[in-house]
Scaffold this active site. Structure first.
Site, PDB file in Angstrom:
ATOM      1  N   LYS A 264      44.283  46.871  38.208  1.00  0.00           N
ATOM      2  CA  LYS A 264      44.854  45.799  37.388  1.00  0.00           C
ATOM      3  C   LYS A 264      46.285  46.097  36.975  1.00  0.00           C
ATOM      4  CE  LYS A 264      41.135  43.150  35.370  1.00  0.00           C
ATOM      5  NZ  LYS A 264      40.601  42.611  34.111  1.00  0.00           N
TER       6      LYS A 264
ATOM      7  N   LYS B 112      35.436  41.868  46.854  1.00  0.00           N
ATOM      8  CA  LYS B 112      34.450  41.352  45.901  1.00  0.00           C
ATOM      9  C   LYS B 112      34.707  39.868  45.619  1.00  0.00           C
ATOM     10  CE  LYS B 112      34.970  42.132  41.530  1.00  0.00           C
ATOM     11  NZ  LYS B 112      35.112  42.569  40.158  1.00  0.00           N
TER      12      LYS B 112
ATOM     13  N   LYS C 297      36.677  35.788  40.171  1.00  0.00           N
ATOM     14  CA  LYS C 297      37.303  34.589  39.604  1.00  0.00           C
ATOM     15  C   LYS C 297      38.818  34.642  39.754  1.00  0.00           C
ATOM     16  CE  LYS C 297      35.746  36.678  35.335  1.00  0.00           C
ATOM     17  NZ  LYS C 297      34.691  36.568  34.353  1.00  0.00           N
TER      18      LYS C 297
HETATM   19  P1  TYM Z   1      33.260  40.845  34.225  1.00  0.00           P
HETATM   20  O1  TYM Z   1      33.530  39.802  33.204  1.00  0.00           O
HETATM   21  O2  TYM Z   1      34.303  41.132  35.245  1.00  0.00           O
HETATM   22  O3  TYM Z   1      31.929  40.511  34.997  1.00  0.00           O
HETATM   23  C1  TYM Z   1      30.724  40.220  34.299  1.00  0.00           C
HETATM   24  C2  TYM Z   1      29.525  40.761  35.051  1.00  0.00           C
HETATM   25  O4  TYM Z   1      29.461  40.195  36.367  1.00  0.00           O
HETATM   26  C3  TYM Z   1      29.371  41.218  37.331  1.00  0.00           C
HETATM   27  N1  TYM Z   1      30.078  40.789  38.546  1.00  0.00           N
HETATM   28  C4  TYM Z   1      29.549  40.839  39.768  1.00  0.00           C
HETATM   29  N2  TYM Z   1      28.344  41.259  40.204  1.00  0.00           N
HETATM   30  C5  TYM Z   1      28.108  41.181  41.532  1.00  0.00           C
HETATM   31  N3  TYM Z   1      29.027  40.710  42.433  1.00  0.00           N
HETATM   32  C6  TYM Z   1      30.242  40.281  42.031  1.00  0.00           C
HETATM   33  N4  TYM Z   1      31.125  39.807  42.906  1.00  0.00           N
HETATM   34  C7  TYM Z   1      30.545  40.340  40.636  1.00  0.00           C
HETATM   35  N5  TYM Z   1      31.641  40.005  39.896  1.00  0.00           N
HETATM   36  C8  TYM Z   1      31.336  40.285  38.622  1.00  0.00           C
HETATM   37  C9  TYM Z   1      30.052  42.421  36.696  1.00  0.00           C
HETATM   38  O5  TYM Z   1      29.651  43.645  37.284  1.00  0.00           O
HETATM   39  C10 TYM Z   1      29.602  42.305  35.250  1.00  0.00           C
HETATM   40  O6  TYM Z   1      28.300  42.850  35.083  1.00  0.00           O
HETATM   41  N6  TYM Z   1      34.031  45.078  31.691  1.00  0.00           N
HETATM   42  C11 TYM Z   1      33.075  44.023  31.937  1.00  0.00           C
HETATM   43  C12 TYM Z   1      32.657  43.286  30.676  1.00  0.00           C
HETATM   44  C13 TYM Z   1      32.141  44.154  29.583  1.00  0.00           C
HETATM   45  C14 TYM Z   1      30.880  44.787  29.524  1.00  0.00           C
HETATM   46  C15 TYM Z   1      30.837  45.447  28.275  1.00  0.00           C
HETATM   47  C16 TYM Z   1      29.813  44.854  30.410  1.00  0.00           C
HETATM   48  C17 TYM Z   1      32.785  44.456  28.419  1.00  0.00           C
HETATM   49  N7  TYM Z   1      31.999  45.215  27.647  1.00  0.00           N
HETATM   50  C18 TYM Z   1      29.729  46.206  27.894  1.00  0.00           C
HETATM   51  C19 TYM Z   1      28.697  45.589  30.026  1.00  0.00           C
HETATM   52  C20 TYM Z   1      28.672  46.251  28.781  1.00  0.00           C
HETATM   53  C21 TYM Z   1      33.688  43.017  32.889  1.00  0.00           C
HETATM   54  O7  TYM Z   1      34.868  42.919  33.013  1.00  0.00           O
HETATM   55  O8  TYM Z   1      32.814  42.214  33.503  1.00  0.00           O
END
Ligand code: TYM
Length: 343
Positions: free
Chosen positions: A123, A206, A209
């Site tokens: 990022k 991957k 969004k």
């Molecule tokens: P984020 O918002 O990028 O994504 C949310 C969840 O979706 C999953 N995900 C995917 N799984 C499979 N294939 C994909 N292409 C895909 N894209 C996204 C992510 O693995 C995630 O589970 N840092 C985290 C948010 C967060 C969090 C936390 C998660 C903040 N605090 C505490 C767990 C516990 C994030 O950016 O997810």
């Protein structure tokens, strides 16, 4: 949670996870995260799910868009089966204890740990000097999200694995530094056929969004025509589908579509291949789009309905924040005592 997953014995099982309201929800978020959040809730675990708006602002967010996207994410959670009477659903910024514990963790985590995070490297890119300090500290806030509830299990997609390892490192160092087993060593729960849903245009990337190409992803708000068109145009190879999983080796696009089918239908990859092995993509793609439309359109129409009731969403989130605070406040208080800031 699979049977093999163990939690720290002194802690009762508690599930926490979060999603950033930084854009529309994708099929990757749904299959990798949300669908599984609802399954864990339905298995009777104590579950807390969060919209991590403080994580979202580590990169620029337009304020009105952030407000809308946060409500849309809440609508996505509810439409995917999160029941606010059984799960605690809330917005991160409404529970100040996350930020308060994150500060303590900023003082526990080491710069070197943060610099090794691949998400930071991706990022911030070559422009690290200009990245926000929040983006660098992002994983310490994530550890605080989890540990402020003494959560033992965190369902996520594959891309969050490294952050969860860092959460364990922070808990271990805190416990060691202060000589007590205060924080649990959290288990990541990365399970199922869709822990890494890939782009429809490039099987090595991957589904995300933030991909500039909308054709690369299925959005949870896409209508039936858009879903069918994106699947029809999805990149594939010229061969028919194999009958066994090893036939998907070196065929990332084929593997991705089969994984998506398996996750949507609740079958294993082997079962899917027993059914579709030998079929060309011209036959498999319509099957996949019918399945996707069948599973996703009730969710998108429920999201649209909920988005017309923003007050209802806001009331659910305020109630969730209050309930979350009841768990977080005593854990933060005890942390302050352990560190020597109170008591
Ligand atoms: P984020 O918002 O990028 O994504 C949310 C969840 O979706 C999953 N995900 C995917 N799984 C499979 N294939 C994909 N292409 C895909 N894209 C996204 C992510 O693995 C995630 O589970 N840092 C985290 C948010 C967060 C969090 C936390 C998660 C903040 N605090 C505490 C767990 C516990 C994030 O950016 O997810």
């Amino acid at each position: 949670m699979s049977e093999g997953v163990q939690s720290s014995p002194a802690f009762t099982p508690r599930v926490f996870s979060g999603i950033q309201p930084s854009g529309g929800l994708t099929l990757g978020n749904y299959l990798g995260a949300m669908k599984r959040f609802a399954e864990m809730q339905n298995h009777g675990f104590e579950t807390l799910y969060c919209m991590v708006d403080m994580h979202a602002i580590t990169v620029w967010q337009d304020p009105d868009a952030l407000r809308r996207q946060t409500r849309e994410l809440a609508a996505g959670y509810l439409a995917s089966g999160i029941d606010p009477s059984r799960s605690i659903l809330f917005k991160q910024s409404q529970v100040a204890e996350h930020a308060q514990l994150a500060w303590v963790f900023n003082c526990v985590a080491r710069m070197g740990w943060m610099k090794r995070m691949t998400q930071w490297k991706d990022k911030a890119g070559k422009n690290q000097e200009n990245a926000s300090l929040g983006l660098f500290a992002y994983p310490a806030l994530m550890a605080a999200d989890i540990l402020v509830y003494h959560a033992t299990h965190v369902p996520v997609g594959e891309d969050q694995k490294q952050h969860l390892e860092l959460t364990r490192d922070i808990a271990t160092k805190f416990n060691h530094d202060f000589g007590q087993e205060f924080f649990p060593i959290t288990e990541p729960v990365i399970e199922g056929a869709a822990t890494r849903v890939m782009s429809l245009r490039d099987g090595s990337k991957k589904m995300s969004k933030s991909d500039p190409s909308d054709a690369s992803r299925i959005n949870m708000t896409d209508n039936a025509d858009a879903i069918a068109q994106k699947i029809r145009k999805a990149k594939t190879d010229p061969d028919a589908l194999p009958s066994e999983a090893k036939g998907l080796d070196d065929r990332p696009e084929a593997r991705n579509l089969v994984n998506i089918y398996a996750a949507l239908s609740g079958q294993s990859v082997d079962d899917v291949l027993r059914e579709v092995g030998g079929k060309p993509f011209s036959e498999f793609k319509p099957m996949l789009s019918d399945l996707a439309v069948d599973k996703l359109s009730p969710i998108s129409s429920e999201m649209a309905r909920l988005m017309r009731q923003p007050d209802e969403i806001d009331a659910i989130l305020s109630d969730g924040a209050e309930r979350a605070r009841l768990i977080a406040a005593p854990i933060l208080k005890r942390t302050y005592e352990i560190v020597g800031m109170t008591g």
